[in-house]
Scaffold this motif. Structure first.
Motif, mmCIF file in Angstrom:
data_model
loop_
_atom_site.group_PDB
_atom_site.id
_atom_site.type_symbol
_atom_site.label_atom_id
_atom_site.label_comp_id
_atom_site.label_asym_id
_atom_site.label_seq_id
_atom_site.Cartn_x
_atom_site.Cartn_y
_atom_site.Cartn_z
ATOM 1 N N HIS A 5 7.196 57.153 18.508
ATOM 2 C CA HIS A 5 7.367 56.794 19.725
ATOM 3 C C HIS A 5 8.890 57.720 19.694
ATOM 4 O O HIS A 5 9.768 57.910 19.393
ATOM 5 C CB HIS A 5 7.863 55.599 18.785
ATOM 6 C CG HIS A 5 6.556 54.390 18.962
ATOM 7 N ND1 HIS A 5 6.183 54.154 19.773
ATOM 8 C CD2 HIS A 5 6.016 53.979 17.729
ATOM 9 C CE1 HIS A 5 4.774 53.205 19.090
ATOM 10 N NE2 HIS A 5 5.124 53.432 17.916
ATOM 11 N N HIS A 31 15.842 57.172 12.603
ATOM 12 C CA HIS A 31 14.453 57.013 12.597
ATOM 13 C C HIS A 31 14.318 55.522 11.683
ATOM 14 O O HIS A 31 14.366 55.664 10.726
ATOM 15 C CB HIS A 31 13.337 58.131 12.451
ATOM 16 C CG HIS A 31 13.554 59.249 13.414
ATOM 17 N ND1 HIS A 31 13.874 60.541 12.687
ATOM 18 C CD2 HIS A 31 13.642 59.368 14.698
ATOM 19 C CE1 HIS A 31 13.628 61.503 13.678
ATOM 20 N NE2 HIS A 31 13.240 60.920 14.516
ATOM 21 N N GLU A 73 3.581 55.671 11.591
ATOM 22 C CA GLU A 73 4.178 55.227 12.372
ATOM 23 C C GLU A 73 6.016 55.637 11.710
ATOM 24 O O GLU A 73 6.158 55.554 11.470
ATOM 25 C CB GLU A 73 4.176 54.003 13.204
ATOM 26 C CG GLU A 73 3.996 53.593 14.499
ATOM 27 C CD GLU A 73 3.377 52.012 14.466
ATOM 28 O OE1 GLU A 73 3.325 51.917 16.554
ATOM 29 O OE2 GLU A 73 2.916 51.648 13.661
ATOM 30 N N TRP A 91 9.663 55.075 14.915
ATOM 31 C CA TRP A 91 10.475 54.988 16.032
ATOM 32 C C TRP A 91 11.640 55.960 16.142
ATOM 33 O O TRP A 91 12.074 56.190 14.761
ATOM 34 C CB TRP A 91 11.144 53.378 15.909
ATOM 35 C CG TRP A 91 9.850 52.784 16.564
ATOM 36 C CD1 TRP A 91 8.663 52.491 17.627
ATOM 37 C CD2 TRP A 91 8.719 51.987 15.268
ATOM 38 N NE1 TRP A 91 8.155 51.226 17.586
ATOM 39 C CE2 TRP A 91 7.617 52.030 16.051
ATOM 40 C CE3 TRP A 91 9.023 52.782 13.451
ATOM 41 C CZ2 TRP A 91 6.336 50.995 15.151
ATOM 42 C CZ3 TRP A 91 8.081 52.153 12.984
ATOM 43 C CH2 TRP A 91 6.753 50.813 13.917
#
Length: 128
Positions: free
Chosen positions: A33, A99, A111, A113
Motif C-alpha cells: 500500500h 513501514h 503485506e 503499508w
C-alpha cells in the motif's frame, strides 16, 4: 525475543539492503500500500507489480536511499522507521517515514503499508 521475532526482524532488515536481498524476502502474493495522491500511490498486488510496476512509476530516480533507524516486532508484524533521501527530475526529498509489514509463516513479507512524515512533499516529488 522469540525465534520468530528474530527471523522477522532479519527478513525486514533485508528489505532495506537492495535489489536481490529485498526480492528474496517478498512473498509472491505481496500486497503493498503506497499512500498519497501521486502517480506512485495505490495498491500493488503480487511480486511483479511490487518489483516492476511500482519502480517504473517512481522512475527516473537518480537517488533513493534509506537509512534504517528503528525495527520493532510484534508477532507477524514489523514496524520500521527510516530516513529517505531521494532525487528525481531535479527535485529532492529528505524526510522520515515508516513501514508496517506483515510476514507469513515462512518469514516473507506478504503485506506492507508506507507512511511519510510529509506526504504533500512526497506527492510533489513524484508528480510531474
Amino acid at each position: 525475543m522469540t525465534e520468530q521475532d528474530e527471523r522477522n526482524i532479519k527478513a525486514v532488515r533485508l528489505m532495506y539492503e537492495g535489489d536481490e536481498a529485498e526480492r528474496s524476502q517478498i512473498a509472491p502474493d505481496i500486497v503493498w500500500h503506497v499512500p498519497g495522491h501521486n502517480p506512485v500511490s495505490g495498491i500493488y498486488r503480487g511480486f511483479d507489480e511490487y518489483t516492476r510496476l511500482m519502480p517504473s512509476r517512481m522512475a527516473p530516480l537518480t537517488q533513493w536511499d534509506f537509512t534504517l533507524e528503528d525495527v520493532m516486532v510484534n508477532g507477524d508484524h514489523v514496524v520500521t522507521s527510516f530516513t529517505v533521501k531521494g532525487e528525481r527530475k531535479g527535485k529532492r526529498v529528505d524526510m522520515r517515514g515508516a513501514h508496517i509489514m506483515r510476514l507469513n509463516d515462512a518469514g516473507q513479507i506478504v503485506e506492507g503499508w508506507g507512511f511519510a512524515s510529509d506526504q504533500d512533499a512526497l506527492d510533489e516529488f513524484f508528480s510531474g
